[in-house]
Design an enzyme around this catalytic site. Sequence first.
Site, PDB file in Angstrom:
ATOM      1  N   ARG A  46      40.806  31.947  39.858  1.00 32.50           N
ATOM      2  CA  ARG A  46      40.941  32.116  41.138  1.00 32.50           C
ATOM      3  C   ARG A  46      39.600  32.213  41.679  1.00 32.50           C
ATOM      4  O   ARG A  46      38.399  32.439  41.048  1.00 32.50           O
ATOM      5  CB  ARG A  46      41.533  33.513  41.399  1.00 32.50           C
ATOM      6  N   LEU A  47      39.633  32.055  43.060  1.00 31.40           N
ATOM      7  CA  LEU A  47      38.383  32.335  43.757  1.00 31.40           C
ATOM      8  C   LEU A  47      38.716  33.485  45.052  1.00 31.40           C
ATOM      9  O   LEU A  47      39.811  33.271  45.503  1.00 31.40           O
ATOM     10  CB  LEU A  47      37.889  31.170  44.798  1.00 31.40           C
ATOM     11  N   ASP A  48      37.990  34.437  45.133  1.00 32.38           N
ATOM     12  CA  ASP A  48      38.046  35.352  45.936  1.00 32.38           C
ATOM     13  C   ASP A  48      38.254  35.020  47.718  1.00 32.38           C
ATOM     14  O   ASP A  48      37.862  33.677  47.670  1.00 32.38           O
ATOM     15  CB  ASP A  48      37.049  36.375  45.968  1.00 32.38           C
ATOM     16  N   ALA A  49      38.871  35.534  48.427  1.00 28.56           N
ATOM     17  CA  ALA A  49      39.118  35.002  49.897  1.00 28.56           C
ATOM     18  C   ALA A  49      37.637  34.611  50.445  1.00 28.56           C
ATOM     19  O   ALA A  49      37.687  33.687  51.111  1.00 28.56           O
ATOM     20  CB  ALA A  49      39.625  35.757  50.522  1.00 28.56           C
ATOM     21  N   SER A  51      35.179  33.523  49.102  1.00 26.81           N
ATOM     22  CA  SER A  51      34.515  32.634  48.308  1.00 26.81           C
ATOM     23  C   SER A  51      35.003  31.346  48.752  1.00 26.81           C
ATOM     24  O   SER A  51      36.087  31.198  49.207  1.00 26.81           O
ATOM     25  CB  SER A  51      34.393  32.755  46.959  1.00 26.81           C
TER      26      SER A  51
END
Length: 210
Positions: A46-49, A51
């Site tokens: 995942r990538l944080d929102a 990022s």
Amino acid sequence: MPRSNRYILFYKPYGVLTQFTDRRDPGSRPTLKDFIPVPKVYPVGRLDADSEGLLLLTDHGALQHWLTDPRYQHPRTYWVQVEHIPDETALEKLRQGINLSHQTRRAGVKQQRQTRSAQIQLLPEDPDLPPRDPPIRSRKSIPTAWLEIVLTEGLNRQVRRMTAAVGFPTLRLVRVAIAHLTLQGLAPGEWRDLTETERKSLLTRAIGSP
């Protein structure tokens, strides 16, 4: 004849959730569904929102496991803009590993964990990236620098916590590569299928068979 697996590269823009449904507040934030009209594929990691950058999606379960299990140490490369200009002492601390607290499964219990050694370098000039929307907060009195960070693990908000721990808060974070796969040719919000060469190389690296 069995259906072939799907392998997709996506350039995730800032503010987009790395999921197809926003269960917390449906309809209020953009999700992968707003960009990728492909059923039954799921993000690998995942990538944080807050990022940006490269996201791999697939319906190949074994590949998802191999790429997300930290035992296999698949590299991910990030370009990270930080406040101030890190000196060699700070860079070496990042390379050697940082002690970060993490929440155990027992509610309320925190432990220290040292991050793995990482490849860290100060980029000689600002990378060629599209402007972020919205732009980062800029203060003329505080210089910024860009780092290239290569990790082989993915703790929660790891890059941001690492740079903060040595006194250089992250302002912008862009994942530019997952193993040999890169953002090249994609603009924010765009996606494409892997080429046959990319697919074979990825599967060979991950599970030893194309």
